[in-house]
Design a protein around this motif. Sequence first.
Motif, PDB file in Angstrom:
ATOM      1  N   ARG A   3       0.829  -1.185   0.000  1.00 26.93           N
ATOM      2  CA  ARG A   3       0.000   0.000   0.000  1.00 26.93           C
ATOM      3  C   ARG A   3       0.868   1.241   0.000  1.00 26.93           C
ATOM      4  N   PRO A  98      -1.810   9.167  -4.499  1.00 34.16           N
ATOM      5  CA  PRO A  98      -1.818   8.726  -3.092  1.00 34.16           C
ATOM      6  C   PRO A  98      -2.326   7.298  -2.984  1.00 34.16           C
ATOM      7  N   ALA A  99      -1.936   6.621  -1.942  1.00 29.20           N
ATOM      8  CA  ALA A  99      -2.421   5.271  -1.691  1.00 29.20           C
ATOM      9  C   ALA A  99      -3.787   5.339  -1.018  1.00 29.20           C
ATOM     10  N   ARG A 100      -4.407   4.189  -0.903  1.00 21.24           N
ATOM     11  CA  ARG A 100      -5.641   4.122  -0.112  1.00 21.24           C
ATOM     12  C   ARG A 100      -5.272   4.276   1.353  1.00 21.24           C
ATOM     13  N   ALA A 101      -6.156   4.887   2.085  1.00 18.14           N
ATOM     14  CA  ALA A 101      -5.882   5.070   3.511  1.00 18.14           C
ATOM     15  C   ALA A 101      -6.122   3.757   4.251  1.00 18.14           C
ATOM     16  N   ALA A 102      -5.227   3.445   5.172  1.00 23.69           N
ATOM     17  CA  ALA A 102      -5.459   2.304   6.053  1.00 23.69           C
ATOM     18  C   ALA A 102      -6.543   2.708   7.061  1.00 23.69           C
ATOM     19  N   GLU A 103      -6.941   1.758   7.850  1.00 25.78           N
ATOM     20  CA  GLU A 103      -8.001   2.060   8.814  1.00 25.78           C
ATOM     21  C   GLU A 103      -7.504   3.089   9.830  1.00 25.78           C
ATOM     22  N   HIS A 104      -8.272   4.158  10.002  1.00 23.63           N
ATOM     23  CA  HIS A 104      -7.859   5.203  10.943  1.00 23.63           C
ATOM     24  C   HIS A 104      -7.888   4.673  12.375  1.00 23.63           C
ATOM     25  N   PRO A 105      -6.922   5.088  13.195  1.00 25.44           N
ATOM     26  CA  PRO A 105      -6.996   4.662  14.599  1.00 25.44           C
ATOM     27  C   PRO A 105      -8.149   5.392  15.277  1.00 25.44           C
ATOM     28  N   ARG A 106      -8.659   4.772  16.317  1.00 23.69           N
ATOM     29  CA  ARG A 106      -9.707   5.472  17.051  1.00 23.69           C
ATOM     30  C   ARG A 106      -9.092   6.682  17.745  1.00 23.69           C
ATOM     31  N   PRO A 107      -9.717   7.868  17.664  1.00 30.93           N
ATOM     32  CA  PRO A 107      -9.085   9.052  18.274  1.00 30.93           C
ATOM     33  C   PRO A 107      -8.877   8.854  19.765  1.00 30.93           C
ATOM     34  N   ALA A 108      -7.848   9.508  20.274  1.00 29.66           N
ATOM     35  CA  ALA A 108      -7.585   9.449  21.708  1.00 29.66           C
ATOM     36  C   ALA A 108      -8.748  10.079  22.460  1.00 29.66           C
ATOM     37  N   TRP A 196      -3.236   5.960  25.056  1.00 31.54           N
ATOM     38  CA  TRP A 196      -3.609   5.763  23.643  1.00 31.54           C
ATOM     39  C   TRP A 196      -2.337   5.607  22.805  1.00 31.54           C
ATOM     40  N   LEU A 197      -1.356   6.466  23.092  1.00 33.97           N
ATOM     41  CA  LEU A 197      -0.101   6.454  22.335  1.00 33.97           C
ATOM     42  C   LEU A 197       0.690   5.187  22.630  1.00 33.97           C
ATOM     43  N   LEU A 200       0.278   2.112  20.635  1.00 33.50           N
ATOM     44  CA  LEU A 200       0.764   2.058  19.256  1.00 33.50           C
ATOM     45  C   LEU A 200       2.239   1.712  19.162  1.00 33.50           C
TER      46      LEU A 200
END
Lengths: 579, 452
Positions: A3, A98-108, A196-197, A200
């Motif tokens: 990707r 641009p590439a396809r976006a990966a799944e966005h992380p859930r916001p903090a 949250w950080l 990751l």
Amino acid sequence: MNRTVTAAAPSGPHGTAPSGPASHTAGPAGASGVSNASGSSGSSGSPLPDVWEDLVTTALLGTDRRTPAGSASGANAPAALLDAAAVATLRRRAGMRPARAAEHPRPAPEDPRPELPPAAARRLTMLLTDRSGASGGGRRGAAPDLLELLPQWLAAANAHGFAAPPPALPALLDAARGRTDLRPAVLRFAGPRGLWLARLNPDWRFALRSAPGGGTSLPGPGDTERILRLWQEGLFAERVALLSSLRSREPAAARELLATTWATERAEDRLMFLDSLRTRLGPDDEPFLEQSLADRSRNVRATAAELLSALPGSALAHRMAVRARACVAVDHTGDAPVLTVEAPHECDAGMERDGVVAKAPAGRGERSWWLGQLVEAAPLDTWSRRLGGRTPQQIVALPVGDDWRSELHAAWCRAAVRQRDAGWAQALLGEPSAAEAGGPGAVSLAERAKLLGTLAAAERAEWVAGFIGTHGLPDAFQLLGVCAVPWAPPLGRAVVDALDIARDAGNYPWSFSGVMGLAERCLDPLEAGHLDALLAVPDEAEDASPGAGGYWSEAFQRLVTTLRLRAAMLAELNPAAQP
Amino acid sequence: MTVQGVRWTADQVLALAPDTASRRAGSRLGAAGPWSGAGSSGEGALWGLCKGSGSKPYRTVVDLADVSGPAYKCSCPSRKFPCKHALGLLLLWAGEEGAVPRAEVPEWAGQWIEGRRGRTERKKATVSPSGPSSGPADPEAARRRAERRAERVTAGASELEQRLADLLRGGLAAAEQSGYGLWEETAARMVDAQAQGLAARVRELGAVPGTGPGWPSRLLEECALLHLLDQGWLRRERLPEGLAATVRSRIGLPASADGPPVRDRWLVLAQYDTADARLTTRRIWLYGTQARRTSLLLSYGAAGRAPEPALPVGLALDAELSAYPGAGQARAALGEQFAPPASTAERPPGTTATLATARYGDALRDDPWLDSVPVTLDRVIPVPDGDSWQLADADEDAALPLTPAARSRPGLWRLVALSGGAPVKVFGECGHRGFTPLAAWPEGPGEVVPLC
């Protein structure tokens, strides 16, 4: 998997290229970030990937062995190949999409705490800059050790309830990764975004372990169903976290939760779970603990007994009191009353059931070993009644017959610490200025430090100040460690005076580096003004160590600098004091 | 022009440090303790006495008002520049209102400041009238020298063409076995030919076979672009003037920034250094708020020494920049500064991920050797993508993967922390390898966060 930036065929510069990234992403350049996927090529009509793959294959094998389709052969073949490759390379680069976006992380989660005042945020940056340099070696000179101030800074920031500035979170988590003692404060300060950080980055996994709830949000107080499910299905760490968080909120609910699965838990786990009942231990816990005295595991039995003995009203405490009382008596037959000790002759089944360990460690007599355990577990208020209404001071002052004194007093010390009995602790500590307080008396320094822990902060500081005033600094380090920060004025002054005396005695300051370091962190910043006289380099006395004066001046300089820095640091964090 | 009102942030001061050891040493001195007699003139000069290990304190002076960036003087023996004392003094000033009070300039500091400013004035006075004619004394000799050099470069380029042809005749697979040696030797030949640009590209070729799967494709790409550059040089007479200048600059011929000076308010978006064994290269990205264009200041320092100037991120300069020749070149030289750099909250306008790639594509028309273009992205979210990360457009299904180098930098985590899963504004370099984030701003109010 591929990707990365995908190339679409540029039929114009960019305008009419097919929208969205091309789906075809095979090709040797995949990992490089440029992939040679495309739709149809603009001019030649042949698909671009094939052209490129053909070029790469030829380049790998060499033009002597292979000629690319539709290209010149012979002497000009390499140049022709490079020409074609240059065109293809630029075409693909220019046609990047641009590439396809990966799944966005859930916001903090939102952090409702207020932002740091700007000056405090700058200070934090500076404290964290020093992070990796703490062990930089070499002489420290007159500059303060900034990393050592981080714990205080964090405590103050947490007390005011500020949120951590997000860009500082990585440095904070890195600092906590290297120093476990910083973790609770850092994680509290880092708040929901820090957690949250940490999820990751595998480097910060410790945050998920040490955070309350192991990083996953714990079920709320009312969420009985989730609590029960997590308790039954969770990992060990999650279950411990759940139990201790529940225990701090609703002690009884935690105990009942534990009881639901108690019989089926493994012995090691039972021990850990039982240990979490230490928090908010109360009389209601007695039946459960009493039942655990019959546990299969010896360690579990011992812990249950220890917890019960910390409950002075428990049946176990009562049984132990009866046993202990039988061993100690006042003998009035001599000129003055003397305590006589008759240690138990056997460790019966009842004693063992109540947690007394029958087998003495190597080198200790069995009977004194049993006596120690009985006295330690007996409620301390039993002694006043038993020994003629005497106060703890009077009891401690009584001479003890037959060399039992150190054994008996040591057991009382352990009891005072376990039962957090300040009256007895005070009595056992004795007068700080007493001659034996400094020597290898009945009560060791480590025990004294523990006894001090049961006193109120002011009394603690006063006692240690008195101790230092008489005995100086050599033995004070451990005791200073249990005093509340910042040090109360009498204690602070005692330490500074003692340092001054040590300097005048011609020592080198690094003999006192431990106390010096503590002073930098713990002395009240308001004391800085009193230290000015110590900053000058004194004339060298004849018997002094060479150059010591200069080093002392430097050490005091650092002390004053650090105190000023702490004062500034705390003022910056105090929103009321901000103009 | 009072500098007192716009104190710098600690981050900005620390960006001046030549290395991490100085950062640390400087931050320890950034407290009132070791300092005495510290003061500021209100016109950008700071001074103070710092107690060191000796009996006499060091005398430290910093002149922030100097138009060519901060200037430092310290009586300590350190060869670092700025030394830890100068950094400490600046941190003291940055850290606390009133820590460095307004005062009369003491004589020892005044002498240096006056002397320095005097020299700068004189230099300006002597340079400006003779500006255009300040070239070499003998134009005829200079022309002959340039010709001789061009001949050598031509010889080098022809030799390189020959070597590339040999390489492809025998196949890249064989090149994998010969390893670095072949490329190092070729690079040395290019250095002899005074074609530094070619030498650097050749040296990079040697590393490509070690970069993992897909290397033949990458090696062919780089060889092809090198071939293109050779051909560009050999046929430079037939190229349009702009492209010919680009080729000269890519080859590594010296050029001077002779573009017209453009005065603007330039925002400092990023400053970062890359170092090899011999040289430290500093890149500073500036955004002109009126001309709405991004320019690059490139400077070099010997290994271990920080290149000049140092422009901390988050400052704005009122200054003139002159562009270097060549189509599609962002490089410029810093000319006259009209005021000391000051903190600013202003941000450059941003664009979308789709338009950012398009911008790179456009830029390749002017300079086919371009690896990336400077771009500010609006409303992007850092998103984990397997082992890597990407910047995903918050408003459309488009994402720019980060370059492999950017993935391993600590700046990545600052960016992720700043975002917290919400859109942020990011400045960086966008090219065929992906996106390298260099600075970021939160969506709400807040200072710029440097990521490099």
